[in-house]
Design a protein around this motif. Structure first.
Motif, PDB file in Angstrom:
ATOM      1  N   GLY A 125       0.829  -1.207   0.000  1.00  0.00           N
ATOM      2  CA  GLY A 125       0.000   0.000   0.000  1.00  0.00           C
ATOM      3  C   GLY A 125       0.854   1.245   0.000  1.00  0.00           C
ATOM      4  N   LEU A 126       0.478   2.196  -0.837  1.00  0.00           N
ATOM      5  CA  LEU A 126       1.167   3.475  -0.895  1.00  0.00           C
ATOM      6  C   LEU A 126       0.272   4.630  -0.477  1.00  0.00           C
ATOM      7  CD1 LEU A 126       3.075   3.035  -4.278  1.00  0.00           C
ATOM      8  CD2 LEU A 126       4.052   3.003  -1.980  1.00  0.00           C
ATOM      9  N   ASN A 127      -1.014   4.539  -0.788  1.00  0.00           N
ATOM     10  CA  ASN A 127      -1.877   5.692  -0.543  1.00  0.00           C
ATOM     11  C   ASN A 127      -1.973   6.059   0.928  1.00  0.00           C
ATOM     12  OD1 ASN A 127      -3.338   5.028  -3.463  1.00  0.00           O
ATOM     13  ND2 ASN A 127      -3.421   7.164  -2.836  1.00  0.00           N
ATOM     14  N   GLN A 128      -1.844   5.076   1.827  1.00  0.00           N
ATOM     15  CA  GLN A 128      -1.889   5.446   3.241  1.00  0.00           C
ATOM     16  C   GLN A 128      -0.670   6.290   3.609  1.00  0.00           C
ATOM     17  OE1 GLN A 128      -0.904   2.563   2.154  1.00  0.00           O
ATOM     18  NE2 GLN A 128       0.546   1.566   3.507  1.00  0.00           N
ATOM     19  N   MET A 129       0.486   6.013   2.965  1.00  0.00           N
ATOM     20  CA  MET A 129       1.684   6.805   3.255  1.00  0.00           C
ATOM     21  C   MET A 129       1.576   8.190   2.625  1.00  0.00           C
ATOM     22  SD  MET A 129       4.786   4.034   3.291  1.00  0.00           S
ATOM     23  CE  MET A 129       4.254   2.811   2.098  1.00  0.00           C
ATOM     24  N   TYR A 130       1.037   8.272   1.403  1.00  0.00           N
ATOM     25  CA  TYR A 130       0.780   9.579   0.804  1.00  0.00           C
ATOM     26  C   TYR A 130      -0.148  10.394   1.715  1.00  0.00           C
ATOM     27  CZ  TYR A 130       2.217   7.252  -3.601  1.00  0.00           C
ATOM     28  OH  TYR A 130       2.868   6.549  -4.573  1.00  0.00           O
ATOM     29  N   SER A 131      -1.222   9.731   2.175  1.00  0.00           N
ATOM     30  CA  SER A 131      -2.227  10.430   2.973  1.00  0.00           C
ATOM     31  C   SER A 131      -1.627  10.974   4.262  1.00  0.00           C
ATOM     32  CB  SER A 131      -3.388   9.489   3.288  1.00  0.00           C
ATOM     33  OG  SER A 131      -4.009   9.059   2.099  1.00  0.00           O
ATOM     34  N   LEU A 132      -0.814  10.163   4.930  1.00  0.00           N
ATOM     35  CA  LEU A 132      -0.176  10.624   6.158  1.00  0.00           C
ATOM     36  C   LEU A 132       0.630  11.893   5.896  1.00  0.00           C
ATOM     37  CD1 LEU A 132       0.968   7.166   7.538  1.00  0.00           C
ATOM     38  CD2 LEU A 132      -0.710   8.668   8.613  1.00  0.00           C
ATOM     39  N   ARG A 133       1.419  11.884   4.818  1.00  0.00           N
ATOM     40  CA  ARG A 133       2.256  13.045   4.521  1.00  0.00           C
ATOM     41  C   ARG A 133       1.415  14.276   4.190  1.00  0.00           C
ATOM     42  NH1 ARG A 133       7.615  13.462   3.512  1.00  0.00           N
ATOM     43  NH2 ARG A 133       7.576  11.975   5.224  1.00  0.00           N
ATOM     44  N   TYR A 134       0.267  14.056   3.549  1.00  0.00           N
ATOM     45  CA  TYR A 134      -0.603  15.166   3.165  1.00  0.00           C
ATOM     46  C   TYR A 134      -1.528  15.612   4.308  1.00  0.00           C
ATOM     47  CZ  TYR A 134       0.421  15.167  -1.873  1.00  0.00           C
ATOM     48  OH  TYR A 134       1.014  15.288  -3.099  1.00  0.00           O
ATOM     49  N   GLY A 135      -1.474  14.934   5.452  1.00  0.00           N
ATOM     50  CA  GLY A 135      -2.328  15.308   6.567  1.00  0.00           C
ATOM     51  C   GLY A 135      -3.757  14.832   6.439  1.00  0.00           C
ATOM     52  N   ALA A 136      -3.978  13.806   5.601  1.00  0.00           N
ATOM     53  CA  ALA A 136      -5.289  13.166   5.487  1.00  0.00           C
ATOM     54  C   ALA A 136      -5.237  11.877   6.312  1.00  0.00           C
ATOM     55  CB  ALA A 136      -5.617  12.854   4.030  1.00  0.00           C
ATOM     56  N   ILE A 137      -5.950  11.830   7.405  1.00  0.00           N
ATOM     57  CA  ILE A 137      -5.836  10.727   8.366  1.00  0.00           C
ATOM     58  C   ILE A 137      -6.405   9.449   7.745  1.00  0.00           C
ATOM     59  CG2 ILE A 137      -6.611   9.896  10.618  1.00  0.00           C
ATOM     60  CD1 ILE A 137      -6.725  12.936  11.435  1.00  0.00           C
ATOM     61  N   PRO A 138      -5.577   8.381   7.620  1.00  0.00           N
ATOM     62  CA  PRO A 138      -6.069   7.183   6.958  1.00  0.00           C
ATOM     63  C   PRO A 138      -6.950   6.319   7.860  1.00  0.00           C
ATOM     64  CG  PRO A 138      -3.681   7.061   7.304  1.00  0.00           C
ATOM     65  CD  PRO A 138      -4.155   8.324   7.939  1.00  0.00           C
ATOM     66  N   ILE A 139      -8.022   5.811   7.260  1.00  0.00           N
ATOM     67  CA  ILE A 139      -8.908   4.843   7.898  1.00  0.00           C
ATOM     68  C   ILE A 139      -8.711   3.545   7.128  1.00  0.00           C
ATOM     69  CG2 ILE A 139     -11.304   4.254   8.413  1.00  0.00           C
ATOM     70  CD1 ILE A 139     -11.882   7.296   8.377  1.00  0.00           C
ATOM     71  N   VAL A 140      -8.077   2.553   7.754  1.00  0.00           N
ATOM     72  CA  VAL A 140      -7.628   1.374   7.022  1.00  0.00           C
ATOM     73  C   VAL A 140      -8.156   0.095   7.661  1.00  0.00           C
ATOM     74  CG1 VAL A 140      -5.511   2.587   6.332  1.00  0.00           C
ATOM     75  CG2 VAL A 140      -5.448   1.068   8.312  1.00  0.00           C
ATOM     76  N   ARG A 141      -8.443  -0.871   6.792  1.00  0.00           N
ATOM     77  CA  ARG A 141      -8.679  -2.205   7.336  1.00  0.00           C
ATOM     78  C   ARG A 141      -7.342  -2.783   7.747  1.00  0.00           C
ATOM     79  NH1 ARG A 141      -9.836  -7.564   7.324  1.00  0.00           N
ATOM     80  NH2 ARG A 141      -8.906  -8.235   5.357  1.00  0.00           N
ATOM     81  N   CYS A 142      -7.317  -3.465   8.869  1.00  0.00           N
ATOM     82  CA  CYS A 142      -6.074  -3.913   9.486  1.00  0.00           C
ATOM     83  C   CYS A 142      -5.553  -5.141   8.730  1.00  0.00           C
ATOM     84  CB  CYS A 142      -6.337  -4.224  10.960  1.00  0.00           C
ATOM     85  SG  CYS A 142      -4.881  -4.089  11.978  1.00  0.00           S
ATOM     86  N   THR A 143      -4.853  -4.884   7.622  1.00  0.00           N
ATOM     87  CA  THR A 143      -4.331  -5.968   6.797  1.00  0.00           C
ATOM     88  C   THR A 143      -2.995  -5.550   6.205  1.00  0.00           C
ATOM     89  OG1 THR A 143      -4.806  -7.429   4.908  1.00  0.00           O
ATOM     90  CG2 THR A 143      -5.564  -5.168   4.729  1.00  0.00           C
ATOM     91  N   GLY A 144      -2.043  -6.473   6.131  1.00  0.00           N
ATOM     92  CA  GLY A 144      -0.778  -6.259   5.440  1.00  0.00           C
ATOM     93  C   GLY A 144      -0.076  -4.971   5.802  1.00  0.00           C
ATOM     94  N   GLY A 145       0.372  -4.267   4.745  1.00  0.00           N
ATOM     95  CA  GLY A 145       1.119  -3.033   4.944  1.00  0.00           C
ATOM     96  C   GLY A 145       0.307  -1.907   5.537  1.00  0.00           C
ATOM     97  N   LEU A 146      -1.025  -1.984   5.419  1.00  0.00           N
ATOM     98  CA  LEU A 146      -1.863  -0.936   6.005  1.00  0.00           C
ATOM     99  C   LEU A 146      -1.748  -0.975   7.529  1.00  0.00           C
ATOM    100  CD1 LEU A 146      -5.110  -1.230   3.822  1.00  0.00           C
ATOM    101  CD2 LEU A 146      -2.978   0.000   3.348  1.00  0.00           C
ATOM    102  N   ALA A 147      -1.796  -2.182   8.086  1.00  0.00           N
ATOM    103  CA  ALA A 147      -1.671  -2.323   9.540  1.00  0.00           C
ATOM    104  C   ALA A 147      -0.287  -1.906  10.017  1.00  0.00           C
ATOM    105  CB  ALA A 147      -1.960  -3.767   9.943  1.00  0.00           C
ATOM    106  N   ASP A 148       0.733  -2.157   9.178  1.00  0.00           N
ATOM    107  CA  ASP A 148       2.110  -1.883   9.581  1.00  0.00           C
ATOM    108  C   ASP A 148       2.434  -0.390   9.604  1.00  0.00           C
ATOM    109  OD1 ASP A 148       2.547  -4.600   9.764  1.00  0.00           O
ATOM    110  OD2 ASP A 148       3.371  -4.762   7.738  1.00  0.00           O
ATOM    111  N   SER A 149       1.808   0.382   8.719  1.00  0.00           N
ATOM    112  CA  SER A 149       2.223   1.779   8.546  1.00  0.00           C
ATOM    113  C   SER A 149       1.279   2.792   9.191  1.00  0.00           C
ATOM    114  CB  SER A 149       2.367   2.098   7.055  1.00  0.00           C
ATOM    115  OG  SER A 149       1.202   1.746   6.344  1.00  0.00           O
ATOM    116  N   VAL A 150       0.107   2.339   9.636  1.00  0.00           N
ATOM    117  CA  VAL A 150      -0.858   3.229  10.283  1.00  0.00           C
ATOM    118  C   VAL A 150      -1.030   2.793  11.739  1.00  0.00           C
ATOM    119  CG1 VAL A 150      -3.246   4.038  10.283  1.00  0.00           C
ATOM    120  CG2 VAL A 150      -2.053   3.677   8.104  1.00  0.00           C
ATOM    121  N   THR A 151      -0.910   3.739  12.657  1.00  0.00           N
ATOM    122  CA  THR A 151      -0.977   3.439  14.093  1.00  0.00           C
ATOM    123  C   THR A 151      -2.311   3.890  14.661  1.00  0.00           C
ATOM    124  OG1 THR A 151       1.417   3.715  14.280  1.00  0.00           O
ATOM    125  CG2 THR A 151       0.137   3.778  16.329  1.00  0.00           C
ATOM    126  N   ASP A 152      -3.050   2.948  15.217  1.00  0.00           N
ATOM    127  CA  ASP A 152      -4.344   3.235  15.836  1.00  0.00           C
ATOM    128  C   ASP A 152      -4.125   3.652  17.293  1.00  0.00           C
ATOM    129  OD1 ASP A 152      -7.505   2.475  15.395  1.00  0.00           O
ATOM    130  OD2 ASP A 152      -6.874   2.125  17.470  1.00  0.00           O
TER     131      ASP A 152
END
Length: 203
Positions: A125-152
């Motif tokens: 996943g790349l869009n969650q990393m783009y979103s973090l940098r742009y200040g758009a808080i990601p809402i992700v299903r806890c799977t693969g790279g999404l779970a690894d790069s987004v902290t709940d």
């Protein structure tokens, strides 16, 4: 500075993000109001990307909830038609652009408060990393790279920068969006999530 954006901003100077939001709202036909929580998604319209979950969740939330949603993408013709119908039903609250436009994608990331990624699976996943940098808080299903790069916040309140949900269901996504709306209502928490995201280091 990003040449695709009308207004520059960064973690230390966030005011330009609200200006980008209002500019995008005007551009794509949403009601112009920087205070309305804006959710976005840029995606291939497929079941793998959970686009059906976004549709179902929005159909439940839009009638009585103060939020806006913008979509940029293309794919399954039935999903395209369903999103276009949603935009017709909720003018000013939902905007849909079918196709791909790289500069518009940057403007959406810069404008959004939250970014939806209810993927059924995603190795990286790349869009969650783009979103973090742009200040758009990601809402992700806890799977693969999404779970690894987004902290709940349930995992680490100090480093929280997004929202996890686990089941690939509309009900779980509705719960996550409601949690995001609660964060948005708390200015200090909202700033905390956004600052953590914009300063995250994935090098």
């Amino acid at each position: 500075a990003n040449p695709a954006l009308p207004f520059a901003y960064d973690a230390q100077h966030p005011a330009g993000k609200a200006a980008n939001k209002e500019a995008l709202q005007a551009e794509i036909g949403l009601t112009v109001d920087a205070s309305v929580p804006l959710f976005g998604n840029i995606s291939r319209l497929t079941d793998q990307k959970g686009c059906d979950l976004i549709l179902a969740a929005l159909e439940r939330l839009l009638p009585g909830t103060r939020l806006q949603f913008v979509l940029l993408g293309s794919g399954d013709p039935e999903l395209q038609q369903a999103f276009q119908a949603l935009a017709s039903e909720y003018p000013g609250k939902v905007a849909v652009r079918i196709g791909f436009d790289a500069r518009l994608a940057h403007r959406i990331e810069a404008a959004c408060d939250f970014y939806l990624m209810p993927y059924r699976f995603e190795p990286c996943g790349l869009n969650q990393m783009y979103s973090l940098r742009y200040g758009a808080i990601p809402i992700v299903r806890c799977t693969g790279g999404l779970a690894d790069s987004v902290t709940d916040p349930r995992d680490d309140p100090d480093r929280a920068n997004g929202i996890h949900f686990h089941e690939p269901t509309a009900e779980a996504l509705v719960w996550a969006i409601r949690k995001a709306l609660a964060v948005h209502e708390d200015p200090e928490a909202f700033r905390h999530f956004r600052l953590n995201g914009m300063t995250a280091d994935f090098s």
